[in-house]
Design a protein around this motif. Structure first.
Motif, PDB file in Angstrom:
ATOM      1  N   LYS A 163      31.457  28.951  35.407  1.00  0.00           N
ATOM      2  CA  LYS A 163      31.402  27.482  35.435  1.00  0.00           C
ATOM      3  C   LYS A 163      31.271  26.912  34.022  1.00  0.00           C
ATOM      4  CE  LYS A 163      29.568  26.556  40.064  1.00  0.00           C
ATOM      5  NZ  LYS A 163      29.862  27.867  40.621  1.00  0.00           N
ATOM      6  N   GLU A 164      30.653  27.676  33.123  1.00  0.00           N
ATOM      7  CA  GLU A 164      30.486  27.190  31.753  1.00  0.00           C
ATOM      8  C   GLU A 164      31.714  27.453  30.884  1.00  0.00           C
ATOM      9  OE1 GLU A 164      26.938  28.814  30.133  1.00  0.00           O
ATOM     10  OE2 GLU A 164      25.627  27.533  31.331  1.00  0.00           O
ATOM     11  N   LEU A 165      32.708  28.170  31.425  1.00  0.00           N
ATOM     12  CA  LEU A 165      33.907  28.492  30.654  1.00  0.00           C
ATOM     13  C   LEU A 165      35.085  27.574  30.988  1.00  0.00           C
ATOM     14  CD1 LEU A 165      33.923  32.406  30.671  1.00  0.00           C
ATOM     15  CD2 LEU A 165      33.420  30.903  28.754  1.00  0.00           C
ATOM     16  N   ILE A 166      34.781  26.353  31.464  1.00  0.00           N
ATOM     17  CA  ILE A 166      35.868  25.439  31.830  1.00  0.00           C
ATOM     18  C   ILE A 166      36.706  25.048  30.612  1.00  0.00           C
ATOM     19  CG2 ILE A 166      34.668  24.504  33.837  1.00  0.00           C
ATOM     20  CD1 ILE A 166      33.898  22.103  32.117  1.00  0.00           C
ATOM     21  N   TRP A 167      36.164  25.167  29.411  1.00  0.00           N
ATOM     22  CA  TRP A 167      36.905  24.818  28.192  1.00  0.00           C
ATOM     23  C   TRP A 167      37.882  25.918  27.764  1.00  0.00           C
ATOM     24  CZ3 TRP A 167      35.762  28.598  24.714  1.00  0.00           C
ATOM     25  CH2 TRP A 167      34.527  29.247  24.864  1.00  0.00           C
ATOM     26  N   LEU A 168      37.746  27.127  28.351  1.00  0.00           N
ATOM     27  CA  LEU A 168      38.615  28.252  28.004  1.00  0.00           C
ATOM     28  C   LEU A 168      39.695  28.384  29.075  1.00  0.00           C
ATOM     29  CD1 LEU A 168      38.952  30.548  25.921  1.00  0.00           C
ATOM     30  CD2 LEU A 168      37.619  32.000  27.454  1.00  0.00           C
ATOM     31  N   HIS A 169      40.940  28.151  28.682  1.00  0.00           N
ATOM     32  CA  HIS A 169      42.035  28.152  29.652  1.00  0.00           C
ATOM     33  C   HIS A 169      42.118  29.495  30.387  1.00  0.00           C
ATOM     34  CE1 HIS A 169      45.883  27.214  31.461  1.00  0.00           C
ATOM     35  NE2 HIS A 169      46.341  28.385  31.014  1.00  0.00           N
ATOM     36  N   TYR A 170      42.307  29.394  31.713  1.00  0.00           N
ATOM     37  CA  TYR A 170      42.353  30.590  32.553  1.00  0.00           C
ATOM     38  C   TYR A 170      43.765  30.773  33.096  1.00  0.00           C
ATOM     39  CZ  TYR A 170      42.066  33.259  36.879  1.00  0.00           C
ATOM     40  OH  TYR A 170      42.297  34.152  37.879  1.00  0.00           O
ATOM     41  N   SER A 171      44.239  32.033  33.055  1.00  0.00           N
ATOM     42  CA  SER A 171      45.499  32.384  33.706  1.00  0.00           C
ATOM     43  C   SER A 171      45.277  33.661  34.518  1.00  0.00           C
ATOM     44  CB  SER A 171      46.604  32.596  32.662  1.00  0.00           C
ATOM     45  OG  SER A 171      46.240  33.624  31.761  1.00  0.00           O
ATOM     46  N   ARG A 172      46.266  34.042  35.284  1.00  0.00           N
ATOM     47  CA  ARG A 172      46.100  35.166  36.221  1.00  0.00           C
ATOM     48  C   ARG A 172      45.706  36.461  35.514  1.00  0.00           C
ATOM     49  NH1 ARG A 172      50.695  35.914  40.610  1.00  0.00           N
ATOM     50  NH2 ARG A 172      49.750  33.903  41.152  1.00  0.00           N
ATOM     51  N   LYS A 173      46.233  36.682  34.299  1.00  0.00           N
ATOM     52  CA  LYS A 173      45.918  37.936  33.591  1.00  0.00           C
ATOM     53  C   LYS A 173      44.462  37.994  33.124  1.00  0.00           C
ATOM     54  CE  LYS A 173      47.669  36.220  29.151  1.00  0.00           C
ATOM     55  NZ  LYS A 173      46.414  36.262  28.432  1.00  0.00           N
ATOM     56  N   ASP A 174      43.772  36.835  33.159  1.00  0.00           N
ATOM     57  CA  ASP A 174      42.371  36.784  32.736  1.00  0.00           C
ATOM     58  C   ASP A 174      41.407  36.900  33.921  1.00  0.00           C
ATOM     59  OD1 ASP A 174      43.224  36.272  30.075  1.00  0.00           O
ATOM     60  OD2 ASP A 174      43.508  34.160  30.596  1.00  0.00           O
ATOM     61  N   ASN A 175      41.922  37.322  35.067  1.00  0.00           N
ATOM     62  CA  ASN A 175      41.100  37.432  36.278  1.00  0.00           C
ATOM     63  C   ASN A 175      39.970  38.446  36.069  1.00  0.00           C
ATOM     64  OD1 ASN A 175      40.105  37.386  38.827  1.00  0.00           O
ATOM     65  ND2 ASN A 175      42.020  37.910  39.853  1.00  0.00           N
ATOM     66  N   THR A 176      38.761  38.078  36.502  1.00  0.00           N
ATOM     67  CA  THR A 176      37.626  39.001  36.394  1.00  0.00           C
ATOM     68  C   THR A 176      37.575  39.896  37.638  1.00  0.00           C
ATOM     69  OG1 THR A 176      36.236  37.226  37.290  1.00  0.00           O
ATOM     70  CG2 THR A 176      36.269  37.506  34.915  1.00  0.00           C
ATOM     71  N   LEU A 177      37.223  39.313  38.765  1.00  0.00           N
ATOM     72  CA  LEU A 177      37.230  40.028  40.043  1.00  0.00           C
ATOM     73  C   LEU A 177      37.708  39.069  41.126  1.00  0.00           C
ATOM     74  CD1 LEU A 177      33.910  42.092  40.122  1.00  0.00           C
ATOM     75  CD2 LEU A 177      36.232  42.990  40.042  1.00  0.00           C
ATOM     76  N   SER A 178      38.567  39.563  42.013  1.00  0.00           N
ATOM     77  CA  SER A 178      39.045  38.714  43.099  1.00  0.00           C
ATOM     78  C   SER A 178      37.901  38.424  44.074  1.00  0.00           C
ATOM     79  CB  SER A 178      40.210  39.393  43.819  1.00  0.00           C
ATOM     80  OG  SER A 178      39.757  40.575  44.452  1.00  0.00           O
ATOM     81  N   ILE A 179      38.112  37.434  44.953  1.00  0.00           N
ATOM     82  CA  ILE A 179      37.083  37.061  45.934  1.00  0.00           C
ATOM     83  C   ILE A 179      36.761  38.255  46.829  1.00  0.00           C
ATOM     84  CG2 ILE A 179      36.552  35.511  47.846  1.00  0.00           C
ATOM     85  CD1 ILE A 179      38.452  33.493  46.568  1.00  0.00           C
TER      86      ILE A 179
END
Length: 626
Positions: A163-179
């Motif tokens: 939630k605190e990383l909203i300033w860092l653009h996210y794309s699919r390759k940056d996925n941490t763990l799926s739901i």
């Protein structure tokens, strides 16, 4: 182009604080479980848990993630918004996530090993283990509780951190763990931890042999409770994240359903499928918003174009009607023109005959002028040749005069130089005589010195040698001076002879110079006369050439007139035929114009209907709030 939303680059310590506090419970629950299950007595627990190695390892397990966090946080806060830095920060986020769990995981194996080692060192008996090794019990129980706690900690840590990383653009390759992975893996880790912890308690000999099933259930009850709490928190946290995103999407889509596109794009608070869903929604929102803006602009442009088209069609109908009137008038004029063309054709034939007679007379005149021009050109060429020869002679005479003057100057310089050399040779003779006098005096002094050294006896022998050498040197100097004097006398005689000869040459150069000046003056008089003659010839030749050019121009003009007359006669015949054909084409144009006017009336009706449709579409688009 999609709107790009940027947020301030900030990062709090809330995530790592939650992560650290939860891991602190691993050690606390390990101690409580051993007390409640009676695996260890209070004294045994104090001995194995409260010692320097264990406390150091436990402190490292708490401080290491905090240290890694602050190092990575400092690097993340330097984000400058470029694509290269974006990739660096996303890679750093993954490394931070891995190291935050990996370091405590390794230490969760080392801490129970340190407890068992300290217990052995303290020579504890461990009553419930009946002399068996306690290392396996410590490892399974501590690591099992660590897995249960880590499932809770990691889930909360990811939730807060993302939630605190909203300033860092996210794309699919940056996925941490799926739901699914978060739910299944975290719950699986909690279950594995529960299994290890229960196995560690059930493998305690004192618990299995001393109590009833009720006592065994009471001892493992805290593990079950912790497992249920871990699975519940993990599941609740994942469901809460999904619910939060769905609620945010519903509110966002409700505004879109109300045709309100004034909202900002959604914040990506999850780096998994939910984040991809938010990114997709934002892209759809931006594309749709830009598309609606484009539609709005296009509708306004189309409306203006349609209204302008209607006006142009009305003007075109009026203009085509005017054209129809003009064509009708032209048709009448073509009938009158046809008669005029036939009359012009007859007149052109008579002009052609007269131009042929004029062309013959001009040919004869051109031949006479050409002969006169050739004769004058030949005369001018001869005069020019003579002038050129005179110019070359003048150049040669000028060169001769210059060479004579230069030779005269050189001879004067040679005479002066010879006089100087002769004077210097006299000085050298005087110097040579002086050297002979000095040599004689030196010889006399050397002899006196030799006599005096002889009187001195042995003390003067060294000086006698020097006096002999000086006398020899004086004799040699005298002889050389005589030779030099003899050579200088001969040299002076030669220089005097050269000086006399040079003066005679100087007189001859004076004669040559005077004669060259006279020749130069005569050449100039002749050259000036030929130049005047050449100028007069050039004027005559220019006049002849002017007449020749004029005659040639007249002849060319006459030939062109002849060709033009023939062409005019031919064109007049074609014009008569073309005029007849044009009258037929004008009749066809009249018919086509009437068809075009009828088509424009139909097009005007369609354009009016199209304008109404565009106005209706514009009203629909303006209902959207952009």
């Amino acid at each position: 182009m999609p709107q790009k939303i940027t947020y301030p680059v900030t990062l709090t310590n809330k995530a790592i604080r939650t992560f650290t506090i939860v891991f602190l419970w691993t050690f606390i629950l390990f101690c409580l479980t051993n007390i409640l299950s009676k695996s260890l007595t209070l004294e045994e627990l104090k001995t194995v848990a409260l010692n320097i190695p264990v406390i150091i390892l436990f402190s490292i397990s708490i401080m290491a993630p905090i240290g890694v966090w602050f190092i990575c946080k400092r690097k993340l806060l330097t984000f400058n918004g470029t694509n290269q830095d974006l990739e660096r920060c996303n890679k750093l986020v993954k490394q931070l996530r891995n190291f935050s769990v990996l370091i405590p995981g390794i230490l969760s194996v080392l801490i129970p090993a340190a407890m068992a080692f300290w217990g052995k060192k303290s020579e504890l008996d461990f009553e419930m283990f009946e002399g068996e090794k306690i290392l396996l019990h410590f490892e399974m129980l501590y690591f099992g509780i660590f897995l249960q706690i880590s499932a809770i900690a990691y889930s909360l840590y990811l939730s807060i951190f993302e939630k605190e990383l909203i300033w860092l653009h996210y794309s699919r390759k940056d996925n941490t763990l799926s739901i699914t992975s978060r739910l299944v893996i975290m719950n699986a880790i909690a279950i594995i931890g529960t299994t290890l912890a229960i196995c560690s308690l059930l493998s305690t000999p004192g618990i299995c042999s001393s109590g009833s099933a009720k006592d065994i259930l009471i001892s493992i009850a805290p593990i079950f409770v912790l497992s249920i709490i871990s699975i519940t928190i993990n599941t609740f946290n994942n469901v809460k994240e999904i619910s939060s995103v769905i609620k945010m999407l519903n509110l966002f889509l409700d505004n879109l359903e109300k045709k309100d596109y004034r909202s900002k794009t959604l914040k990506v608070t999850n780096r998994n499928e939910l984040g991809e869903l938010i990114n997709g929604t934002n892209k759809f929102f931006n594309v749709t918003k830009e598309l609606l803006k484009s539609f709005r602009h296009s509708s306004e442009t189309s409306k203006d174009s349609s209204e302008s088209l209607n006006t142009n069609i009305e003007d075109s109908v009026i203009r085509f009607q005017d054209i129809e009137n003009y064509v009708s008038s032209i048709r009448q004029d073509m009938a009158n023109q046809s008669k005029s063309v036939e009359d012009a054709n007859s007149t052109t034939s008579q002009m052609l005959i007269r131009i042929k007679d004029l062309n013959s007379a001009i040919e004869k005149q051109a031949a006479g002028v050409s002969q006169s021009s050739s004769a004058v050109e030949q005369m001018v060429a001869n005069v020019n040749n003579v002038t050129a020869i005179l110019e070359k002679n003048s150049d040669s005479v000028n060169e001769l005069a210059d060479a004579s003057e230069e030779g005269k100057n050189i001879v004067v310089q040679a005479v002066t130089l010879a006089d100087d050399v002769l004077g210097q040779s006299s000085n050298l003779l005087a110097a040579s005589e002086t050297i002979q006098a000095i040599a004689a005096e030196t010889n006399l002094l050397a002899m006196n010195a030799a006599i005096e050294s002889a009187h001195a006896g042995e003390a003067g022998q060294g000086f006698s040698v020097v006096a002999d050498e000086i006398r020899k040197l004086a004799v040699q100097s005298g002889e050389q001076s005589k030779n030099i004097q003899h050579s200088l006398k001969k040299f002076a005689e030669s220089v005097a002879s050269i000086t006399e000869n040079t003066k005679q040459i100087q007189e001859q150069f004076n004669v040559i110079y005077n004669l060259s000046q006279k020749v130069k003056d005569q050449e100039k008089i002749i050259s000036d006369a030929m130049t005047e003659q050449s100028a007069g010839n050039a004027q005559v030749l220019a006049g002849i050439r002017s007449i020749t050019n004029t005659t040639s121009t007249v002849r060319s003009s006459a030939a062109e007139m002849l060709n033009g007359g023939a062409q005019i006669s031919k064109e007049m015949s074609l014009l008569s035929s073309t005029t007849h054909t044009s009258r037929q084409h004008i009749a066809e144009i009249m018919n086509n114009l009437q068809r075009v006017i009828k088509s424009l009336d139909n097009f005007k009706n369609s354009s009016t209907q199209n304008t109404k449709s565009i106005i209706k579409l514009q009203q629909e688009i303006w209902d959207f709030k952009l």
